[in-house]
Design an enzyme around this catalytic site. Sequence first.
Site, PDB file in Angstrom:
ATOM      1  N   ASP A   1      24.324 -10.537   6.990  1.00 56.94           N
ATOM      2  CA  ASP A   1      24.747 -11.409   5.895  1.00 56.94           C
ATOM      3  C   ASP A   1      26.265 -11.421   5.747  1.00 56.94           C
ATOM      4  OD1 ASP A   1      24.405 -13.086   3.548  1.00 56.94           O
ATOM      5  OD2 ASP A   1      24.883 -11.297   2.376  1.00 56.94           O
TER       6      ASP A   1
ATOM      7  N   LEU B   1       0.811  -1.221   0.000  1.00 52.37           N
ATOM      8  CA  LEU B   1       0.000   0.000   0.000  1.00 52.37           C
ATOM      9  C   LEU B   1       0.848   1.276   0.000  1.00 52.37           C
ATOM     10  CD1 LEU B   1      -2.840  -1.117   2.427  1.00 52.37           C
ATOM     11  CD2 LEU B   1      -2.749  -1.269  -0.065  1.00 52.37           C
TER      12      LEU B   1
END
Length: 167
Positions: A129, A78
Amino acid sequence: MNDRIEFTHLNAAGAAYMVDVTAKHPTVRTATAIGRVNCSERVMHALRSGTVPKGDVLAVARIAGIQAAKRVPELLPLAHTIGVHGASVDLELAQDHVAITAEVKTADRTGVEMEALTAVSVAALAIVDMVKGVDRSAEITECKIIHKAGGRSGEWWRPGYEQPSRG
């Protein structure tokens, strides 16, 4: 007293929809978000000495965060597509964590809070990561908006993070 909360992204039938901002005038808007990645002593040493095997963690995290700020409508169904006219991601090595601050700017019809939060979140994910090969215990915490300015609601500071007085 009416305690009923009106959800701006739900229509009268309760279905989600994108709010129409067509009639709103573009204004300068900014948002600042912060977050942190808690890291082990081993990871912090590797970050300080530049010995993380995957390379320059802070440079990758900075670019990942900036790139993420520009991709919010692809991630949040949205969210409006807006012009991200400025984005910065700053990273600071503290004793036991990496502190992340993202500031996003636009001159558009809606704010950039989601862009700032996404920048911090993705920068934090990039750090995790990059360091997971050194130590898998890194954790992301405290991702939050601390300041926004512009638009109908004006300026807001999260309590405890107010702009320092300039005397």
